[in-house]
Design a protein around this motif. Sequence first.
Motif, PDB file in Angstrom:
ATOM      1  N   ALA A 168       0.829  -1.201   0.000  1.00 18.65           N
ATOM      2  CA  ALA A 168       0.000   0.000   0.000  1.00 18.65           C
ATOM      3  C   ALA A 168       0.866   1.255   0.000  1.00 18.65           C
ATOM      4  N   ALA A 169       1.873   1.281   0.865  1.00 13.67           N
ATOM      5  CA  ALA A 169       2.761   2.443   0.904  1.00 13.67           C
ATOM      6  C   ALA A 169       3.479   2.618  -0.425  1.00 13.67           C
ATOM      7  N   SER A 170       3.886   1.518  -1.041  1.00 19.23           N
ATOM      8  CA  SER A 170       4.601   1.595  -2.326  1.00 19.23           C
ATOM      9  C   SER A 170       3.711   2.174  -3.417  1.00 19.23           C
ATOM     10  N   ARG A 171       2.427   1.793  -3.435  1.00 19.51           N
ATOM     11  CA  ARG A 171       1.525   2.292  -4.469  1.00 19.51           C
ATOM     12  C   ARG A 171       1.398   3.812  -4.402  1.00 19.51           C
ATOM     13  N   ALA A 172       1.287   4.345  -3.198  1.00 22.31           N
ATOM     14  CA  ALA A 172       1.206   5.803  -3.059  1.00 22.31           C
ATOM     15  C   ALA A 172       2.517   6.457  -3.474  1.00 22.31           C
ATOM     16  N   GLU A 173       3.639   5.871  -3.121  1.00 24.09           N
ATOM     17  CA  GLU A 173       4.946   6.457  -3.435  1.00 24.09           C
ATOM     18  C   GLU A 173       5.232   6.403  -4.936  1.00 24.09           C
ATOM     19  N   ILE A 174       4.809   5.336  -5.593  1.00 27.58           N
ATOM     20  CA  ILE A 174       5.027   5.224  -7.047  1.00 27.58           C
ATOM     21  C   ILE A 174       4.213   6.281  -7.783  1.00 27.58           C
TER      22      ILE A 174
ATOM     23  N   ALA B 122       3.244   9.272  -6.703  1.00 24.43           N
ATOM     24  CA  ALA B 122       3.776  10.631  -6.484  1.00 24.43           C
ATOM     25  C   ALA B 122       5.075  10.508  -5.685  1.00 24.43           C
ATOM     26  N   PRO B 123       6.188  10.157  -6.339  1.00 23.60           N
ATOM     27  CA  PRO B 123       7.425   9.846  -5.613  1.00 23.60           C
ATOM     28  C   PRO B 123       8.037  11.038  -4.900  1.00 23.60           C
ATOM     29  N   GLU B 124       7.762  12.259  -5.353  1.00 22.60           N
ATOM     30  CA  GLU B 124       8.387  13.452  -4.744  1.00 22.60           C
ATOM     31  C   GLU B 124       7.517  14.051  -3.653  1.00 22.60           C
ATOM     32  N   ARG B 125       6.332  13.566  -3.477  1.00 21.62           N
ATOM     33  CA  ARG B 125       5.403  14.181  -2.511  1.00 21.62           C
ATOM     34  C   ARG B 125       5.805  13.832  -1.078  1.00 21.62           C
TER      35      ARG B 125
END
Length: 318
Positions: free
Chosen positions: A304-310, A312-315
């Motif tokens: 789940a954390a990876s999906r959000a980071e992928i 918007a990686p700079e957010r």
Amino acid sequence: MQFESQPGVPLKVTSLEDSRQGIEVVAVSHSKTEEAEPRRIERATVFVPDGKVKHFLKRFESYSKPARKKKGERRHEDMIDPISTLRLATLRCLWTDTSETYPEENETIWWEVWLRRQDGNELERLMEFAAAQEIVVAARRLMFDDRIVTLVRSTPAQLAASIDVLNDVAEVRKAKETATVFVDMGPEDQGEWALELRERISPPSADAPAVCILDTGVTSGHPLLEASLDSADCHTCEPAWGTHDHHGHGTEMAGLALFGDLVPVLASAERVVLRHRLESVKILPPDGQPENPPDLYGAVTAEAASRAEIQAPERRRT
């Protein structure tokens, strides 16, 4: 009527009452003089029934006579000596909260109204007045032996428009907002409050940090969330689950993360400037789908954390 003391001299409050005449002290407040060494000024608001003003007039007449008095004659110095000014009470004189919280003349607030029990028709008079003025009276109230406490939403001008109602009021305060007022409303009223708040919201910028909700999904079209949650930021760990909120819990947590306690936000009339956004990843399956195996809880959370980071990686995010 309101009695105001000389600076630094306390009123003898008990002397202003006469239960046999129905004369009652209903509120006592105080302020400070604007001096280098401030002195206390006391104010007592006294309810005087119709036809009973002569009770005070007789005392003032006796007081105004020459200092020499006959044996047994009372001049009521203990009552009158401390008094600086005397004026008819207005709604503001019945206010027992801090003076700076008193609303502007046309400002709508929830009032905590304390009605004096007299003939048993106090609440009926208030309700008839409220219907005529189109103001809201809360459905719940507290009943005491000598007082009825209820909540009224109005402006000072509206609430002070009825002499009959003012005669029933012992004191008023600013209602300490609780969620009960909003929770007990019907869906239509709740919707109106939500739309009113939406008009006061300044949404966060596109590069604002985000709170990522790992839960049952979020209803992104909710009027209080839609400006802070893009559809591209709604994810799911399993495509068959969808990104919608199948339970309601994720949407509630999103609201809490975005606004905190909604009660003061709803009750206020000020703009709400948001400084962070929302993201959502659905990590819990809807009804009818297999539960996540306990040994995969950690893996699901990491995914789940990876999906959000992928996305918007700079957010910056929490």
